[in-house]
Design an enzyme around this catalytic site. Structure first.
Site, PDB file in Angstrom:
ATOM      1  N   LYS A 422       0.816  -1.212   0.000  1.00 40.27           N
ATOM      2  CA  LYS A 422       0.000   0.000   0.000  1.00 40.27           C
ATOM      3  C   LYS A 422       0.851   1.264   0.000  1.00 40.27           C
ATOM      4  O   LYS A 422       2.022   1.264   0.363  1.00 40.27           O
ATOM      5  CB  LYS A 422      -0.992  -0.034   1.170  1.00 40.27           C
ATOM      6  N   ARG A 457      -3.310 -10.478   4.626  1.00 37.71           N
ATOM      7  CA  ARG A 457      -3.743 -10.471   3.222  1.00 37.71           C
ATOM      8  C   ARG A 457      -2.624  -9.844   2.395  1.00 37.71           C
ATOM      9  O   ARG A 457      -2.294  -8.666   2.577  1.00 37.71           O
ATOM     10  CB  ARG A 457      -5.050  -9.684   3.078  1.00 37.71           C
TER      11      ARG A 457
END
Length: 484
Positions: A422, A457
């Protein structure tokens, strides 16, 4: 006619459930349905526990849980209704005491009443000596309830210990009993199996079927390339494949329901059909209830909803009608608005995230999704700035603690974190390309696992599986030392 035997006011009750014959989860599901039909509205569910039988030990393991509900049925009529439900579920009236049974329903508390009669004793006389009763009972409470809930304060006052129900649980061993010698184990039902997400870290591998995902958009749009990627992730040690056909990156445009289904279902069917998927789970990442319904019909084991039901009013009903676990994530707004200035304002990130997540979870639970099927995700990168993301990773224990103030059961829900590649990692490390953020991802998930994350994840399965295994080994050693 039960209506003639009702009180004029709603009374809050606690009912314990047990089963060790037949399909235990189906027995519970049917029991909840029948309770609703007979005028018992369930407002809270405990976690689910698999337990060793007591007294008569030569029988299958039990599944145990408890619910809080409200009803107008007076106490003895409530007892009659529960006996009727047990009978409808196949329980024999004169069966072996403490023996096998498809369903066992006991009233633990009824409002602020103490009752002693030939047929009914409230509070149930054996609450305080049974871990398989106390563990789910504690789940139905919050640590702050004793200050602001008169009914719960009264229930605490009935305990044989001055510290109330919590002290009674601690006296039996409390959390130290979990997983110890197989006596009692907290589990989450997935398909026909019971999973214990506390034993080790589970790795969820990301499979994006989108052309516009921030990291790997366009790479796995054909069925063949998608299946090849899944096989690769399986060889690297993945536990769960998370398939998404609608991008949730910031400013992602929303595609039509049909387009999302057309992207998703052929890949889902193909992945479900490969032999290597035995023992692995498939999660589908969608906030669209029509897509969720098709996914569940075609073999999805878990429904992963970044909106927690806020972007589709029918989502909770779809999940409630199914048997799949529901991953509820924290996000404000939608992918187009989540990073707006007003959505990045928090007084206390952990408290605020928990408060908003709890509202989503309560809506789901009151819609018929039992808490024992709920998992939570604090939503790293969704409506969060850099410092918010760092605070969440380093303060996961605070998130559990804050959730425990509202619901101890939900504080035990499996927590997923998804920091993989991210932007905040790139901003901190000076890596503008998402594909260059794998080392930062490994560092981030390592910190998260050591703070209590149960599921990670990730895009890069191999490196993060190694990180998870190392963290699990360290924690196992640390807990062993604590036990010694």
């Amino acid at each position: 006619d039960f209506a003639s035997l009702e009180t004029t006011t709603l009374e809050e009750v606690v009912i314990a459930l047990g089963s060790n014959v037949g399909n235990r989860m189906n027995n519970f599901k049917e029991a909840l349905r029948l309770m609703k039909d007979y005028g018992i509205s369930v407002i809270r569910h405990s976690c689910l526990y698999e337990t060793e039988p007591v007294h008569v030990t030569d029988q299958p393991r039990f599944l145990n849980a408890a619910i809080r509900g409200v009803t107008k049925l007076e106490p003895h009529e409530l007892l009659n209704v529960l006996k009727k439900i047990e009978k409808e579920m196949g329980r024999e009236e004169n069966g072996l005491r403490y023996g096998p049974r498809p369903l066992d329903l006991d009233i633990l508390f009824y409002g602020k009443q103490k009752i002693t009669s030939d047929k009914l004793i409230i509070p149930h006389e054996r609450i305080w000596e049974r871990p398989f009763v106390l563990a789910p009972l504690v789940d139905l409470l919050g640590t702050e309830d004793i200050d602001n809930d008169h009914i719960v304060s009264y229930w605490h006052s009935l305990s044989i210990h001055p510290g109330g129900i919590f002290q009674a649980w601690e006296r039996l061993g409390g959390e130290s009993l979990l997983g110890k010698d197989g006596i009692i184990q907290r589990v989450l039902p997935v398909g026909d199996n019971l999973w214990d997400f506390s034993k080790r870290t589970y790795v969820m591998g990301i499979l994006n079927l989108t052309p516009d995902s921030f990291s790997d958009g366009g790479k796995f749009q054909s069925v063949d390339t998608a299946v090849s990627r899944v096989r690769s992730m399986i060889s690297e040690g993945v536990d769960i494949i998370d398939i998404g056909a609608q991008s949730t990156r910031p400013m992602a445009s929303r595609i039509s329901t049909q387009e999302e289904i057309d992207r998703l279902i052929p890949v889902l069917k193909a992945v479900r059909g490969i032999a290597e998927m035995k023992g692995k789970l498939i999660s589908v990442d969608t906030f669209n209830s029509e897509v969720a319904l098709e996914a569940i019909r075609n073999g999805a084991d878990i429904l992963n909803d970044v909106s927690g039901g806020s972007l589709d009013k029918n989502m909770h009903k779809v999940v409630a009608d199914s048997d799949v676990p529901y991953m509820i994530m924290h996000m404000r707004g939608d992918p187009c608005t989540m990073q707006n200035k007003e959505n990045l304002e928090y007084n206390d990130i952990c408290k605020d995230v928990v408060s908003e997540l709890y509202e989503r979870v309560r809506e789901a639970e009151l819609s018929g999704i039992p808490a024992w099927r709920i998992m939570i995700d604090p939503g790293i990168g969704f409506s969060k700035g850099i410092d918010h993301n760092l605070d969440i990773i380093t303060e996961l224990p605070k998130i559990r603690e804050e959730m425990g103030k509202k619901s101890i059961g939900l504080s035990h829900a499996p927590i997923l974190i998804g920091p993989s590649r991210k932007r905040f990692l790139g901003d901190i490390c000076g890596r503008p390309e998402a594909s260059e953020r794998d080392p930062a991802t490994v560092a981030c998930v390592t910190a998260g696992i050591l703070k209590g994350a149960n599921i990670i994840r990730v895009h890069n399965v191999r490196d993060n599986v190694d990180a998870a295994r190392l963290c699990d080994a360290m924690m196992k050693k640390r807990f062993k030392k604590d036990d010694d």
